[in-house]
Design a protein around this motif. Structure first.
Motif, PDB file in Angstrom:
ATOM      1  N   HIS A 149       0.872  -1.170   0.000  1.00 21.55           N
ATOM      2  CA  HIS A 149       0.000   0.000   0.000  1.00 21.55           C
ATOM      3  C   HIS A 149       0.911   1.223   0.000  1.00 21.55           C
ATOM      4  O   HIS A 149       1.837   1.302   0.821  1.00 21.55           O
ATOM      5  N   VAL A 150       0.674   2.155  -0.918  1.00 20.50           N
ATOM      6  CA  VAL A 150       1.473   3.383  -0.960  1.00 20.50           C
ATOM      7  C   VAL A 150       0.579   4.598  -0.766  1.00 20.50           C
ATOM      8  O   VAL A 150      -0.634   4.523  -0.964  1.00 20.50           O
ATOM      9  N   HIS A 151       1.179   5.673  -0.379  1.00 19.27           N
ATOM     10  CA  HIS A 151       0.488   6.935  -0.091  1.00 19.27           C
ATOM     11  C   HIS A 151      -0.494   6.797   1.071  1.00 19.27           C
ATOM     12  O   HIS A 151      -1.529   7.455   1.094  1.00 19.27           O
ATOM     13  N   VAL A 152      -0.160   5.949   2.037  1.00 21.73           N
ATOM     14  CA  VAL A 152      -1.074   5.743   3.151  1.00 21.73           C
ATOM     15  C   VAL A 152      -1.176   6.968   4.059  1.00 21.73           C
ATOM     16  O   VAL A 152      -2.135   7.094   4.824  1.00 21.73           O
ATOM     17  N   THR A 156      -6.691  -3.354   6.528  1.00 26.18           N
ATOM     18  CA  THR A 156      -6.743  -4.400   7.554  1.00 26.18           C
ATOM     19  C   THR A 156      -5.855  -5.601   7.241  1.00 26.18           C
ATOM     20  O   THR A 156      -5.844  -6.562   7.996  1.00 26.18           O
ATOM     21  N   ASP A 157      -5.118  -5.556   6.125  1.00 28.31           N
ATOM     22  CA  ASP A 157      -4.233  -6.680   5.822  1.00 28.31           C
ATOM     23  C   ASP A 157      -2.827  -6.387   6.353  1.00 28.31           C
ATOM     24  O   ASP A 157      -2.570  -5.336   6.928  1.00 28.31           O
ATOM     25  N   SER A 158      -1.930  -7.324   6.148  1.00 26.49           N
ATOM     26  CA  SER A 158      -0.569  -7.187   6.689  1.00 26.49           C
ATOM     27  C   SER A 158       0.464  -6.799   5.630  1.00 26.49           C
ATOM     28  O   SER A 158       1.662  -6.919   5.875  1.00 26.49           O
ATOM     29  N   LEU A 159       0.012  -6.314   4.477  1.00 28.85           N
ATOM     30  CA  LEU A 159       0.957  -5.882   3.442  1.00 28.85           C
ATOM     31  C   LEU A 159       1.753  -4.672   3.913  1.00 28.85           C
ATOM     32  O   LEU A 159       1.256  -3.878   4.722  1.00 28.85           O
ATOM     33  N   PRO A 160       2.989  -4.506   3.416  1.00 31.27           N
ATOM     34  CA  PRO A 160       3.776  -3.331   3.790  1.00 31.27           C
ATOM     35  C   PRO A 160       3.045  -2.045   3.403  1.00 31.27           C
ATOM     36  O   PRO A 160       2.353  -2.000   2.382  1.00 31.27           O
ATOM     37  N   PHE A 181       3.489   2.275   2.961  1.00 24.83           N
ATOM     38  CA  PHE A 181       4.447   3.358   2.774  1.00 24.83           C
ATOM     39  C   PHE A 181       3.697   4.681   2.656  1.00 24.83           C
ATOM     40  O   PHE A 181       2.646   4.746   2.027  1.00 24.83           O
ATOM     41  N   ASP A 182       4.261   5.721   3.259  1.00 24.66           N
ATOM     42  CA  ASP A 182       3.642   7.041   3.189  1.00 24.66           C
ATOM     43  C   ASP A 182       3.648   7.615   1.780  1.00 24.66           C
ATOM     44  O   ASP A 182       2.805   8.404   1.412  1.00 24.66           O
ATOM     45  N   LYS A 183       4.621   7.216   0.968  1.00 24.83           N
ATOM     46  CA  LYS A 183       4.708   7.668  -0.421  1.00 24.83           C
ATOM     47  C   LYS A 183       5.147   6.490  -1.270  1.00 24.83           C
ATOM     48  O   LYS A 183       5.395   5.404  -0.757  1.00 24.83           O
ATOM     49  N   THR A 184       5.224   6.688  -2.571  1.00 27.74           N
ATOM     50  CA  THR A 184       5.616   5.618  -3.482  1.00 27.74           C
ATOM     51  C   THR A 184       7.055   5.205  -3.218  1.00 27.74           C
ATOM     52  O   THR A 184       7.941   6.036  -3.166  1.00 27.74           O
TER      53      THR A 184
END
Length: 110
Positions: free
Chosen positions: A81-84, A94-98, A100-103
């Motif tokens: 997940h990016v741009h969180v 709700t998953d355990s994927l990494p 990141f605040d940005k790409t």
């Protein structure tokens, strides 16, 4: 937030593809692009308006395909997940994927 507004959703599901390996089998004459911000372009079908990809001048060899527009399964699963930092307040990951605040640029072409 830009992707949320463009898609009317909490996120955009996309996958990188090397432009040199892309070939439009039909409808290439219907492809349209617009500059959504300086150096960033969104490609869409000029007939139905479906978003198909985005690209940036900084990485001209890569298209970010909108996987929801593909007809056949990718045979891949989500990787991150990016741009969180800009995620919607009404959708929780709700998953355990990494995350990141940005790409994040990686050597992984998938």
């Amino acid at each position: 937030k830009q992707c949320q507004r463009a898609h009317g959703s909490a996120f955009s599901a996309s996958a990188p593809a090397q432009a040199i390996h892309m070939q439009w089998l039909i409808g290439a004459d219907q492809l349209k692009e617009y500059a959504s911000s300086p150096g960033k372009y969104r490609g869409f079908c000029g007939r139905c308006g479906s978003q198909l990809y985005s690209r940036v001048d900084a990485i001209p060899a890569i298209l970010r395909l909108r996987v929801g527009a593909l007809e056949k399964p990718l045979g891949k699963i989500a990787a991150q997940h990016v741009h969180v930092a800009a995620q919607s307040d009404w959708f929780q990951i709700t998953d355990s994927l990494p995350q990141f605040d940005k790409t994040e640029r990686t050597n992984d072409p998938h």
